[in-house]
Write a protein that holds these residues in place. Structure first.
Motif, short mmCIF file in Angstrom:
data_model
loop_
_atom_site.label_atom_id
_atom_site.label_comp_id
_atom_site.label_asym_id
_atom_site.label_seq_id
_atom_site.Cartn_x
_atom_site.Cartn_y
_atom_site.Cartn_z
N ARG A 195 44.53 62.75 113.22
CA ARG A 195 45.58 63.72 112.81
C ARG A 195 46.61 62.95 111.82
NH1 ARG A 195 50.49 64.74 114.04
NH2 ARG A 195 50.74 62.79 115.38
N ARG A 196 47.11 61.83 112.33
CA ARG A 196 48.11 61.05 111.26
C ARG A 196 47.33 60.88 109.97
NH1 ARG A 196 50.60 56.56 115.25
NH2 ARG A 196 51.56 57.87 116.70
N LEU A 197 46.21 60.70 109.90
CA LEU A 197 45.31 60.34 108.53
C LEU A 197 45.58 61.64 107.84
CD1 LEU A 197 43.77 58.75 106.62
CD2 LEU A 197 41.77 59.41 107.95
N TYR A 198 45.07 62.68 108.38
CA TYR A 198 45.19 64.20 107.56
C TYR A 198 46.23 64.50 107.11
CZ TYR A 198 39.96 65.12 107.97
OH TYR A 198 38.54 65.03 107.69
N ALA A 199 47.40 64.13 107.79
CA ALA A 199 48.88 64.56 107.48
C ALA A 199 48.98 63.95 106.01
CB ALA A 199 49.61 64.15 108.59
N ARG A 200 48.52 62.81 105.77
CA ARG A 200 48.88 62.45 104.43
C ARG A 200 47.81 62.04 103.37
NH1 ARG A 200 47.86 57.56 107.87
NH2 ARG A 200 46.46 56.17 107.14
N LEU A 201 46.67 63.00 103.70
CA LEU A 201 45.57 62.86 102.77
C LEU A 201 45.81 63.90 101.69
CD1 LEU A 201 42.34 62.46 104.66
CD2 LEU A 201 43.07 60.86 103.37
N PRO A 202 45.44 63.62 100.45
CA PRO A 202 45.18 64.71 99.39
C PRO A 202 44.04 65.33 99.67
CG PRO A 202 44.77 62.70 98.65
CD PRO A 202 45.27 62.30 99.85
N SER A 203 43.80 66.66 98.87
CA SER A 203 42.84 67.27 99.09
C SER A 203 41.84 67.06 98.03
CB SER A 203 43.14 68.79 98.71
OG SER A 203 42.01 69.75 98.77
N THR A 204 40.61 66.52 98.68
CA THR A 204 39.76 66.09 97.81
C THR A 204 38.27 66.81 97.98
OG1 THR A 204 40.75 64.10 97.73
CG2 THR A 204 38.61 63.73 96.94
N GLU A 205 37.52 67.30 96.89
CA GLU A 205 36.43 67.87 97.01
C GLU A 205 35.14 67.05 96.81
OE1 GLU A 205 36.25 70.63 98.11
OE2 GLU A 205 38.20 71.30 98.11
N PHE A 206 34.11 67.13 97.32
CA PHE A 206 33.01 66.08 97.75
C PHE A 206 32.44 66.44 96.09
CE2 PHE A 206 28.64 64.95 98.61
CZ PHE A 206 28.86 63.68 98.75
N SER A 207 32.19 67.80 95.66
CA SER A 207 31.05 67.94 94.36
C SER A 207 32.28 67.41 93.24
CB SER A 207 30.90 69.29 94.32
OG SER A 207 30.07 69.64 93.16
N LYS A 208 33.50 67.96 92.97
CA LYS A 208 34.02 67.90 92.03
C LYS A 208 34.75 66.65 91.83
CE LYS A 208 38.44 69.70 90.07
NZ LYS A 208 39.51 70.64 90.31
N HIS A 209 35.21 65.70 93.02
CA HIS A 209 35.87 64.59 92.72
C HIS A 209 34.65 63.28 92.88
CE1 HIS A 209 39.41 67.22 93.68
NE2 HIS A 209 39.34 66.61 92.52
N VAL A 210 33.60 63.65 93.64
CA VAL A 210 32.60 62.38 93.89
C VAL A 210 31.36 62.62 93.27
CG1 VAL A 210 31.58 61.16 95.89
CG2 VAL A 210 33.76 62.36 96.32
N VAL A 211 30.58 63.71 93.39
CA VAL A 211 29.09 63.79 92.85
C VAL A 211 29.51 64.24 91.42
CG1 VAL A 211 27.12 65.16 92.77
CG2 VAL A 211 28.30 65.03 94.82
N ALA A 212 30.57 64.67 90.88
CA ALA A 212 30.73 64.76 89.41
C ALA A 212 30.85 63.46 88.58
CB ALA A 212 32.05 65.69 89.23
N THR A 213 31.26 62.39 89.38
CA THR A 213 30.91 61.18 88.74
C THR A 213 29.55 60.64 88.05
OG1 THR A 213 30.75 60.01 90.75
CG2 THR A 213 33.07 60.23 89.88
N ARG A 214 28.56 61.40 88.59
CA ARG A 214 27.30 61.36 88.02
C ARG A 214 26.72 60.18 87.87
NH1 ARG A 214 24.50 61.08 83.27
NH2 ARG A 214 26.53 60.90 82.18
#
Length: 259
Positions: A195-214
């Motif tokens: 809960r504490r971790l998610y409260a400070r996490l930015p929104s990050t998409e797996f496809s857009k920000h991770v897989v897209a690094t190709r």
């Protein structure tokens, strides 16, 4: 059975409990990955991966979005099984399932295949030349189809070590953030730490920000002859219902939708 039930995790967000609770009433609470907030798909994938590593640290994993329609479950599952066999033979590979396009939909993500990856498997497997995110209609018609591009189903099969390496290099801040809770997974302190971790996490998409690094070890396994649709938008839901001739009460029988 492709994956034992006790090794399947369903990622949900606590605020959606009224929707998922009736659908998941018969599964064990240990199979639920309840996120305190929606922070995008990348944290959900990473959190789920860390939990799965406690259950089966040496086995490959599959990532499957829940809001998709597939016309042929048997063919779909057979290709996921094929992807498992590939990564068991080649633990370095990250295998995406690519769907052969059958409509003029342009707002999907697209995969441009590159050279063939040789192996002992009987399926056509390719490296990824390019990933297109919602290209224009002109690019779709003049480039993507002529190059044999595929829709990105966002279904991925990979070995945990390959996924961890991908996430660490693509979104190092997300990777580092989860180190604070990794040791508390499976303990009475997990929920509060997450809960504490998610409260400070930015929104990050797996496809857009991770897989897209190709990464160079990204591969695509094509699936032909199967109708597939991402139901992430109401118009796609209605178009799919019209295409398969389904008329649920909530959809309204008088509506006309183009497939």
């Amino acid at each position: 059975m492709l994956v034992p039930p006790d090794r399947i995790l369903t990622a949900v967000v606590r605020a959606h409990e009224r929707f998922y609770a009736p659908l998941l009433a018969n599964i064990s609470s240990r199979s639920l990955l309840i996120q305190p907030e929606d922070r995008g798909s990348a944290p959900a994938v990473f959190y789920g991966l860390l939990r799965l590593l406690r259950l089966a640290p040496a086995d490959p994993v599959a990532i499957l979005p829940s809001d998709h329609y597939v016309s042929d479950d048997r063919a779909f599952v057979a290709h996921i099984k094929a992807a498992f066999e590939v990564v068991l033979s080649r633990p370095d590979l990250l295998v995406l399932l690519g769907m052969a396009p059958d409509t003029d939909e342009v707002e999907y993500e697209w995969i441009e295949p590159a050279e063939v990856i040789r192996g002992s498997w009987p399926w056509s497997l390719f490296r990824v030349q390019h990933l297109w995110t919602m290209p224009s209609r002109t690019i779709d018609e003049t480039v993507l189809r002529s190059r044999g591009c595929l829709w990105n189903s966002l279904v991925m099969v990979a070995h945990p070590s390959a996924l961890l390496s991908l996430i660490r290099h693509a979104v190092p801040r997300l990777f580092e953030a989860f180190t604070s809770v990794a040791s508390r997974l499976g303990t009475p302190w997990e929920d509060e730490s997450v809960r504490r971790l998610y409260a400070r996490l930015p929104s990050t998409e797996f496809s857009k920000h991770v897989v897209a690094t190709r990464p160079r070890n990204l591969a695509v396994l094509p699936l032909n002859g199967v109708v597939w649709n991402d139901l992430g938008e109401p118009r796609r839901v209605m178009a799919t219902l019209a295409r398969i001739g389904a008329h649920p009460e909530w959809a309204g029988r008088s509506q006309t939708v183009s497939a």
